[in-house]
Design a protein around this motif. Structure first.
Motif: not given
Length: 272
Positions: A194-199
């Motif tokens: 999840l941390i790889e999705y900035p939004n």
């Protein structure tokens, strides 16, 4: 979100047995297996097996809303229970005016729930408990395709339904907050963290930093509740190290998503 502080003196919480019981009311909430002081049962299946709850002997799943006076199941549908806590306890709530399911947004909330529940909320479980490669591939593709859709949507929208936090956000948050710590590892949702999705991660931090939300996110209980309980997926009950992205210090970093609300309001005024 909803402040139910006036219920605190009536709520008994037992993280060891993973249950919450609201005393002095007719409500009991059973979240997972544990000794039930109201019925003397040691697990949820035992509660369902009681004659006064219908004598059901099939699969028992959480959550359950239990009527402690009538000694029967009040509700076991997750979203109906969430709706109940949104408006059904207004007489006891400190902030009864807060409505996370306003009439004018019910249509949008329903649309988002129709996408989020099967593909994300239930999608992670379909990945983790898949019994075939085809079933896993279908579930994991649906999960990450939907995460990409939400990621794109959150580029211009602070919350799912615009500038207003709703029950759709609450439903999504409960899965996102567990994603990197549990689902990415234990449920084989490994394509991306999840941390790889900035939004999405900014959205997660936005909600996490709202008053009283962080204190409901007990990562030790979350980790124990999955890694030490789901024997088929983790026979050794070994609990891994907490991912760095789940630390309070990381979740408490600035998200800057309030600027989306300001931009949207400015655009609305300009058009008018």
């Amino acid at each position: 979100m909803r402040s139910l502080s006036q219920l605190l003196d009536r709520v008994k919480m037992d993280h060891g047995n993973s249950k919450i019981v609201l005393s002095q009311t007719r409500i009991g909430i059973f979240l997972s297996r544990g000794k039930d002081n109201a019925n003397g049962c040691r697990n949820l299946k035992g509660v369902y097996g009681l004659k006064r709850s219908g004598g059901y002997s099939g699969r028992a799943t959480v959550p359950m809303l239990w009527d402690v006076e009538k000694k029967e199941v009040g509700c076991n549908e997750s979203y109906d229970i969430i709706e109940f806590f949104n408006s059904g306890l207004n007489g006891l709530a400190r902030n009864p005016g807060l409505d996370l399911s306003p009439k004018e947004l019910k249509g949008k909330i329903g649309e988002w729930n129709g996408v989020i529940y099967p593909n994300i909320n239930n999608g992670v479980y379909r990945c983790g408990f898949a019994q075939s490669q085809d079933a896993y591939d279908s579930a994991v593709n649906g999960l990450f395709t939907t995460l990409e859709v939400v990621e794109d949507h959150l580029t211009t929208s602070r919350y799912l339904c615009g500038d207003t936090l709703t029950l759709a956000d609450v439903c999504l948050f409960t899965t996102l907050i567990r994603f990197d710590a549990v689902y990415n590892v234990l449920f084989k949702c490994t394509k991306k963290k999840l941390i790889e999705y900035p939004n999405l991660h900014g959205y997660l931090r936005d909600i996490y930093q709202m008053p009283k939300v962080a204190e409901t996110c007990n990562f030790s209980a979350i980790m124990d509740g999955y890694y030490k309980v789901l024997f088929p997926l983790n026979p050794g009950s070994i609990c891994p190290v907490m991912p760095s992205g789940c630390e309070h210090e990381v979740l408490n970093t600035p998200h800057n998503r309030e600027s989306l609300s300001l931009v949207n309001k400015t655009m609305h005024v300009s058009v008018a």
